[in-house]
Write a protein that holds these residues in place. Structure first.
Motif: not given
Length: 265
Positions: A171-195
Motif C-alpha cells: 500500500t502507499p502507506q507501506g511504501q512510505r514506511i519503507l522510504d523512511e527505512l531506506l536511510p538506515t539500510l544505506v548506513r548499514l551497507s556492509a550488512r546482509q538483511i533478511e526480509v
C-alpha cells in the motif's frame, strides 16, 4: 507401535533491549497474546507431576507472574527421566537468548534464536548438553546478530508495512514506511538483511506461506528499485507459524500480518 512423543514448546516475547527466551514449537500458533516479558509454555506431557516440575523450573527462572501455562496432560510417551532432563535443559543462559525458539520433543532438542556473540552461542548449547545423556540430540541453530539491529527496530516500532488484502501489493502507506527505512539500510551497507514475511492464521497454511514469501519478495523488489543492492537482501516466508499476537481477534491478526527485517553479521 511407538506412541506419540511427549513435547514442550516454550516462548517469550520480550522487549528487544532485554534478554529473552523466545518463541518455540514447530508450526504452533499460540492461542493467547503474550505481553512483553511473558513466557508461554505449551505442549503435551505424560502426567501431572511432569507438568508441575516443568512449571516449577520456569517459575524459578522467570518468576511465577511471567509464566503462562498452556501445558496439557495426555497419552504420550516420554524417555526415562524426561521431566528431570527437561528441567536441566532450562538453564539460566537461555535468558540471554532473544527472538528464539526452543523445542523439546522426546530426546530431540531444537534451539533457535539470537545471541550477542559466538562465545555465547556455543555456551548456551554446551550448558544444556553437559546436563543430558548421550541419547539426547541438540540442534544448535542460534545465530549471532549484528549490534545495529535496534536501528531498524526503532524505525519500524509499532508500525506495520501493509499490503492490499490477499495480495503482495504494498500500500502507499507501506511504501512510505519503507522510504523512511531506506536511510538506515544505506548506513548499514556492509550488512546482509533478511526480509521475512508473516501472515495471520486464516486460510490454508500453504497458501499463507506462499503469500508471506511473495510479500517479502515485493518488499525486496521495492528496496532494490530505490537503490539497495539486490545481493544484500534475502527473503523468506514464515506464513502463520510465528505469531506475535492472538489470531482470535481482528487486532491480533492485523499485528501478525507483518514484515520483519533481520540484520546478519
Amino acid at each position: 507401535m511407538r506412541g506419540r512423543l511427549a513435547e514442550l514448546a516454550m516462548s517469550a516475547l520480550l522487549l528487544p533491549a532485554l534478554p529473552a527466551l523466545a518463541q518455540v514449537a514447530p508450526a504452533t500458533v499460540l492461542p493467547v497474546q503474550p505481553h512483553p516479558n511473558q513466557v508461554v509454555v505449551t505442549g503435551t506431557v505424560p502426567d501431572e507431576a511432569t507438568r508441575a516440575s516443568v512449571l516449577m523450573r520456569l517459575h524459578e527462572l522467570y518468576g511465577r507472574d511471567r509464566v503462562v501455562d498452556q501445558i496439557t496432560v495426555g497419552s504420550v510417551v516420554a524417555p526415562p527421566n524426561w521431566a528431570g532432563y527437561v528441567q536441566q535443559m532450562l538453564v539460566p543462559d537461555l535468558q540471554r537468548v532473544s527472538r528464539g525458539e526452543l523445542t523439546i520433543q522426546g530426546n530431540q532438542v531444537h534451539l533457535k534464536g539470537e545471541v550477542a556473540n559466538e562465545a555465547l552461542r556455543q555456551q548456551v548449547a554446551s550448558a544444556m548438553a553437559t546436563r543430558l545423556n548421550p541419547t539426547y540430540t541438540i540442534r544448535n541453530a542460534l545465530r549471532v546478530v549484528a549490534s545495529e539491529q535496534p536501528l531498524i527496530d526503532e524505525v519500524l516500532r509499532n508500525r506495520i508495512i501493509e499490503f492490499e488484502p490477499g495480495s503482495s501489493v504494498i500500500t502507499p502507506q507501506g511504501q512510505r514506511i519503507l522510504d523512511e527505512l531506506l536511510p538506515t539500510l544505506v548506513r548499514l551497507s556492509a550488512r546482509q538483511i533478511e526480509v521475512i514475511g508473516h501472515t495471520d492464521s486464516l486460510g490454508a497454511r500453504d497458501a499463507n506461506i506462499a503469500l508471506s514469501f511473495a510479500r517479502a519478495d515485493a518488499v525486496k523488489n521495492y528496496l532494490v528499485s530505490k537503490g539497495i543492492t539486490p545481493s544484500r537482501i534475502g527473503v523468506s516466508g514464515a506464513g502463520p507459524d510465528r505469531p506475535i499476537a492472538s489470531n482470535q481477534t481482528p487486532e491480533g491478526r492485523a499485528r501478525n500480518r507483518r514484515i520483519e527485517f533481520r540484520i546478519s553479521q
